[in-house]
Design a protein around this motif. Sequence first.
Motif, PDB file in Angstrom:
ATOM      1  N   VAL A 183       0.930  -1.135   0.223  1.00 42.46           N
ATOM      2  CA  VAL A 183       0.462   0.234  -0.310  1.00 42.46           C
ATOM      3  C   VAL A 183       1.188   1.214  -0.037  1.00 42.46           C
ATOM      4  O   VAL A 183       1.665   1.406   0.474  1.00 42.46           O
ATOM      5  N   PHE A 184       0.954   2.219  -0.924  1.00 45.48           N
ATOM      6  CA  PHE A 184       1.332   3.400  -1.089  1.00 45.48           C
ATOM      7  C   PHE A 184      -0.052   4.789  -1.033  1.00 45.48           C
ATOM      8  O   PHE A 184      -0.066   5.198  -1.971  1.00 45.48           O
ATOM      9  N   GLY A 185      -0.449   4.609   0.075  1.00 43.29           N
ATOM     10  CA  GLY A 185      -1.496   5.635   0.251  1.00 43.29           C
ATOM     11  C   GLY A 185      -2.703   5.362  -0.743  1.00 43.29           C
ATOM     12  O   GLY A 185      -3.252   4.404  -0.372  1.00 43.29           O
ATOM     13  N   ARG A 186      -3.343   6.218  -1.529  1.00 45.96           N
ATOM     14  CA  ARG A 186      -4.286   5.898  -2.247  1.00 45.96           C
ATOM     15  C   ARG A 186      -4.225   5.072  -3.411  1.00 45.96           C
ATOM     16  O   ARG A 186      -5.406   4.839  -3.862  1.00 45.96           O
ATOM     17  N   VAL A 187      -2.646   4.297  -4.065  1.00 51.04           N
ATOM     18  CA  VAL A 187      -2.392   3.333  -4.441  1.00 51.04           C
ATOM     19  C   VAL A 187      -1.656   2.240  -4.123  1.00 51.04           C
ATOM     20  O   VAL A 187      -1.360   2.530  -2.975  1.00 51.04           O
ATOM     21  N   GLY A 188      -1.663   1.478  -4.453  1.00 55.59           N
ATOM     22  CA  GLY A 188      -1.344   0.200  -4.010  1.00 55.59           C
ATOM     23  C   GLY A 188      -0.756  -1.026  -4.819  1.00 55.59           C
ATOM     24  O   GLY A 188      -1.220  -0.567  -6.448  1.00 55.59           O
ATOM     25  N   ILE A 189      -0.172  -1.846  -4.149  1.00 55.81           N
ATOM     26  CA  ILE A 189       0.083  -3.098  -5.872  1.00 55.81           C
ATOM     27  C   ILE A 189      -0.744  -4.108  -5.795  1.00 55.81           C
ATOM     28  O   ILE A 189      -1.608  -4.315  -4.490  1.00 55.81           O
ATOM     29  N   SER A 190      -1.917  -4.452  -6.992  1.00 55.72           N
ATOM     30  CA  SER A 190      -2.484  -5.334  -6.243  1.00 55.72           C
ATOM     31  C   SER A 190      -2.118  -6.415  -5.101  1.00 55.72           C
ATOM     32  O   SER A 190      -0.846  -7.344  -5.801  1.00 55.72           O
ATOM     33  N   ALA A 191      -3.381  -6.765  -4.474  1.00 56.18           N
ATOM     34  CA  ALA A 191      -3.166  -8.341  -3.697  1.00 56.18           C
ATOM     35  C   ALA A 191      -2.729  -9.749  -4.773  1.00 56.18           C
ATOM     36  O   ALA A 191      -2.679 -10.439  -3.860  1.00 56.18           O
ATOM     37  N   ASN A 192      -3.385  -9.428  -5.923  1.00 58.43           N
ATOM     38  CA  ASN A 192      -2.791 -10.863  -6.678  1.00 58.43           C
ATOM     39  C   ASN A 192      -2.261 -10.848  -7.969  1.00 58.43           C
ATOM     40  O   ASN A 192      -2.377 -10.989  -8.426  1.00 58.43           O
ATOM     41  N   HIS A 193      -1.750  -9.525  -8.472  1.00 59.21           N
ATOM     42  CA  HIS A 193      -0.818  -9.854  -9.458  1.00 59.21           C
ATOM     43  C   HIS A 193       0.002  -8.323  -9.006  1.00 59.21           C
ATOM     44  O   HIS A 193      -0.177  -7.549  -8.859  1.00 59.21           O
ATOM     45  N   THR A 194       1.630  -8.910  -9.330  1.00 63.77           N
ATOM     46  CA  THR A 194       2.561  -7.527  -8.611  1.00 63.77           C
ATOM     47  C   THR A 194       2.860  -6.958  -9.411  1.00 63.77           C
ATOM     48  O   THR A 194       2.884  -5.576  -9.520  1.00 63.77           O
ATOM     49  N   LEU A 195       1.687  -7.052 -10.826  1.00 70.40           N
ATOM     50  CA  LEU A 195       2.249  -6.143 -12.490  1.00 70.40           C
ATOM     51  C   LEU A 195       1.203  -5.619 -12.344  1.00 70.40           C
ATOM     52  O   LEU A 195       1.262  -4.485 -12.867  1.00 70.40           O
ATOM     53  N   ALA A 196      -0.413  -5.318 -11.022  1.00 72.33           N
ATOM     54  CA  ALA A 196      -0.520  -4.323 -11.518  1.00 72.33           C
ATOM     55  C   ALA A 196      -1.379  -2.824 -10.442  1.00 72.33           C
ATOM     56  O   ALA A 196      -0.913  -3.388  -9.168  1.00 72.33           O
ATOM     57  N   ILE A 197      -0.824  -1.715 -10.826  1.00 67.73           N
ATOM     58  CA  ILE A 197      -1.262  -0.914  -9.933  1.00 67.73           C
ATOM     59  C   ILE A 197      -2.349  -0.160  -9.806  1.00 67.73           C
ATOM     60  O   ILE A 197      -2.804  -0.347 -11.141  1.00 67.73           O
ATOM     61  N   ILE A 198      -3.397  -0.333  -8.688  1.00 71.22           N
ATOM     62  CA  ILE A 198      -4.271   0.362  -8.520  1.00 71.22           C
ATOM     63  C   ILE A 198      -5.028   1.025  -8.114  1.00 71.22           C
ATOM     64  O   ILE A 198      -4.074   1.490  -6.850  1.00 71.22           O
ATOM     65  N   ASN A 199      -5.964   1.866  -7.686  1.00 76.48           N
ATOM     66  CA  ASN A 199      -6.274   2.994  -7.651  1.00 76.48           C
ATOM     67  C   ASN A 199      -7.087   2.032  -6.437  1.00 76.48           C
ATOM     68  O   ASN A 199      -8.523   1.471  -6.351  1.00 76.48           O
ATOM     69  N   ARG A 200      -6.700   2.704  -5.023  1.00 69.44           N
ATOM     70  CA  ARG A 200      -7.996   2.115  -3.889  1.00 69.44           C
ATOM     71  C   ARG A 200      -8.682   2.701  -3.351  1.00 69.44           C
ATOM     72  O   ARG A 200      -9.358   3.000  -2.772  1.00 69.44           O
ATOM     73  N   GLY A 201      -8.868   3.793  -4.566  1.00 66.98           N
ATOM     74  CA  GLY A 201     -10.259   5.260  -3.813  1.00 66.98           C
ATOM     75  C   GLY A 201      -9.561   6.116  -4.127  1.00 66.98           C
ATOM     76  O   GLY A 201      -8.389   6.585  -2.579  1.00 66.98           O
TER      77      GLY A 201
END
Length: 374
Positions: A309-327
């Motif tokens: 987790v990096f604040g409002r973004v992060g790395i998917s819990a299921n795939h290392t290559l995916a950067i996700i918008n956590r909200g």
Amino acid sequence: MTDAVNFFSGTKFVSLVKKNEPLAPHTTLGIGGPVDYYIETDKDDEAAEILRYAHQCKLPVFVLGAGSNIVVADSGWRGLVLRYTNRQLIFHNSDDTIVEASAGLNWDDLVVATVARGLAGIECLSGVPGLVGAAPVQNIGCYGQEAAATIETVETIDCQTGTRRQFSRQECGFGYRQSRFKKTGGYLITKVIFRLSRINDGAVLYDDVARELSAQHIVKPTLGDVRQTVLAIRRRKSMVIDKDDPNSRGVGSFFVNPIVTRDTSDELQRASARLFPSKVMPRWPMGGELVKLSAAWLIESAGFQRGDVFGRVGISANHTLAIINRGGAKASDVVALAGQIRQRVRDVFGVVLEPEPVFVGFNKTVGELLKESS
């Protein structure tokens, strides 16, 4: 900024224009500022006229598909966003092996229709997000299949002149996640024509798929078996768009797997053996002197993990290559994390990861953006 209605006054497009349309809802990442002018059309002639008019008025144009592979700047896009929405699908030949798909058709709808007719060639691309028009741009591929292998012709409209042009497979300049359309842009893709094979045996080209089928005791998988297996694997990795899965709120794989020379691959293998004696660096021969590396392995070995987790973004819990918008994330948050990952991998391995999504509305190159954010 010129008022949208006045800008298009005297044209037939006034009723089509949306002014200051937010782009975040049009992307799977859910990020991005507004666009000055937004138009949707399913008509080739209308799209050509709009493009000609925009070029005459020196209005920058971005052609939007499903928004599943783009990062839009927080400031949005200064110009026109044009979305082509024709979804027509036609099967030709006595055995239906020539498939004509309009660019606005959902890609997985195409896969569903072809598998149902017993047509092979794109079953391993099940669940890939986006529209048909994006397939030749990215040369989409996974689990051993690439769109380029089945594409016969790409029909386009020149974004400057509004003239139509067809490109043969050879003229498309396909490479690993590359094409002439991605390198140079300048065309609205309206239709893609595929040549498929009437073989009901599904392609099993990756170990992940083979293991899954074996676990189900499927010895001779059909096209449908392979499709369902690929979908199951992708869902576990949150690589199928699902509004109820927060780990799918991204652009899929953010970085492409690096292609290096065999000598470089050997050097990296020796270096990784010294750094990580218990790990084996995965690599796959690409023909000739080229070797494909695993971007996910490089990222994990550089110190990043699934679920970070990096604040409002992060790395998917299921795939290392995916950067996700956590909200509530912004494009700047995504760029910052991508820059950190890229720099760390470069520091550890000397490999520069290239991002897969298209960056829209930024006033700097991708390299400059990610370097500044690291």
